[in-house]
Design an enzyme around this catalytic site. Structure first.
Site, PDB file in Angstrom:
ATOM      1  N   ASN A 160      -1.960   2.009  29.161  1.00  0.00           N
ATOM      2  CA  ASN A 160      -2.756   3.066  28.530  1.00  0.00           C
ATOM      3  C   ASN A 160      -3.910   3.488  29.424  1.00  0.00           C
ATOM      4  O   ASN A 160      -4.556   4.481  29.161  1.00  0.00           O
ATOM      5  CB  ASN A 160      -3.287   2.606  27.163  1.00  0.00           C
ATOM      6  N   CYS A 334     -10.820   1.810  23.989  1.00  0.00           N
ATOM      7  CA  CYS A 334     -10.879   0.577  23.199  1.00  0.00           C
ATOM      8  C   CYS A 334     -11.740  -0.477  23.884  1.00  0.00           C
ATOM      9  O   CYS A 334     -12.209  -1.411  23.261  1.00  0.00           O
ATOM     10  CB  CYS A 334      -9.486   0.015  22.981  1.00  0.00           C
TER      11      CYS A 334
END
Ligand code: PMP
Length: 399
Positions: A160, A334
């Site tokens: 990601n 995140c």
């Protein structure tokens, strides 16, 4: 995608699709009746309950077809983090008798890394597969880590952060017949690569609704028939007893519509994104001295451009770009609360200062060529400005 910003005379350019995607308006349209008229609980025995259950089961069939699974293998969760929790902790707890060794890769999302640490604290042993300089996992290294007491291997489908694709099918093949469950976190790849749990020999797969332009707050865990898990959410026994709590029917219908649209449009959209991404990568590398591409040059997600710039601190760059109306990231949203450099870049062999000089630009369904042109103007200008301010960089490269 351009969003009008009241405080600005220019629209904002959104290049942070990896962190969040807008919900496709066609998905919103499909969801709307489920907030008002069709709001019933799918577990209710009355007509309206039946209708909600039918909508949910039809969505389950569509999502199962999207990954070549069976409807009863689809478990709805609150998001990919929960899916990863159920996959790793649920599998580890249930299969402890068979062994206590788990294999993950160094590329994994922070949720997998933190789950691995949690399992280690609870008596499991975790091996971490190193990466090559492009962020790839070598299947031979997975094979070398397998032991008699290995119960689970978890390797993400793509990073990601740097967009590198992993050889999931090869890893799935080598695990065949060994009695070891194979999990992948497919979130970064699910809107860009065709998913097929049979082709890849997967036993568990985590998905998120938002990553295919569905609503947030919904995820899926694919659980192959016969793969035993201990539930982590205890309650009324919904979702085959694996995930209690009344299902979010509106979001489930939305994710199903998102999967239908993705199936129809993915191929064409990926080709479009690849062209835009290549223009962005080539443009930045050509105009910014001492700029480098992180991740694999070709085996990478079609929407991912991840750069590093010598002498630059990524966060300063993101803030300067913010002033120019460009919404960008240094890496995973995140992990943005930690001051640590990206674990993925460090695992690719970068020094801390190199990893800190990174910029992640991710494209999506509403990215237009003019967004790329705006970035191609703003990024070289911002890097130049930061370097002019840095005495260290001037010493290194006389201008
Ligand atoms: N896995 C990957 C690869 C991700 O990028 C993310 C964040 N989008 C997650 C898991 C966690 O997803 P969520 O925050 O929706 O739980």
């Amino acid at each position: 995608m351009k969003t009008e910003h009241p405080a600005r005379d220019r629209p904002l350019v959104y290049l942070d699709y990896q962190a969040a995607k807008p919900v496709d308006p066609r998905v919103v349209e499909a969801m709307l009746p489920y907030f008002t008229e069709r709001f019933a609980n799918p577990a209710s025995l009355h007509t309206m309950g039946d209708e909600a259950a039918e909508a949910m089961e039809s969505a389950r069939r569509t999502i199962a077809a999207f990954i070549n699974a069976r409807p009863e293998e689809i478990i709805f969760t609150s998001g990919a983090t929960e899916s990863n929790n159920l996959a790793l902790v649920g599998y580890a707890l249930r299969n402890r008798r068979k062994g206590n060794h788990i294999v993950i890769s160094e590329m994994e999302h922070i949720s997998i890394h933190n789950l691995a640490k949690y399992l280690e604290k609870n008596g499991f042993e975790v091996s971490r597969i190193p990466l090559d300089l492009y962020g790839r996992v070598d299947p031979a290294k997975v094979r070398a880590r397998i032991r008699d007491d290995t119960i689970l291997v978890s390797v993400g489908m793509a990073s990601n952060e740097i967009g590198t694709l992993q050889p999931i099918r090869e890893i799935g093949e080598l695990l065949q017949g060994k009695g070891i469950a194979f999990h992948t976190d497919a979130v970064a790849a699910e809107g860009l690569l065709p998913l097929d749990v049979e082709r890849d020999h997967l036993d568990l797969m985590s998905l998120s609704s938002n990553d295919i332009y569905g609503p947030r707050g919904l995820g899926v865990l694919y659980v192959r028939k016969g793969i035993p898990l201990t539930p982590l959410m205890i309650g009324g026994g919904q979702e085959n007893g694996l995930r209690s709590g009344s299902e979010n029917v509106a979001a489930i219908v939305g994710m199903s519509r998102a999967a239908e649209i993705m199936r129809e449009e993915r191929e064409q959209e990926v080709a479009r994104l690849r062209t835009l991404r290549d223009r962005l990568i080539e443009g930045v590398l050509a105009t910014v001295p001492k700029s480098f591409l992180n991740g694999h040059p070709s085996a990478r997600l079609a929407n991912n451009a991840h750069f590093r710039f010598t002498g630059i601190e990524g966060e300063s760059l993101v803030l300067l770009l913010r002033d120019e109306g460009i919404q960008a990231a240094t890496g995973s949203a995140c992990s943005s609360k930690t001051l640590e450099p990206s674990h993925t870049l460090i695992a690719c062999g970068l020094l801390h200062e190199e990893a800190h000089g990174s910029l992640e630009l991710t494209l999506g369904r509403f990215t237009r060529p003019e967004d790329i042109e705006a970035a191609l103007e703003a990024v070289p200008r911002a890097v130049r400005r930061l370097r002019q301010l840095s005495p260290l960089y001037k010493e290194e490269v006389p201008s």
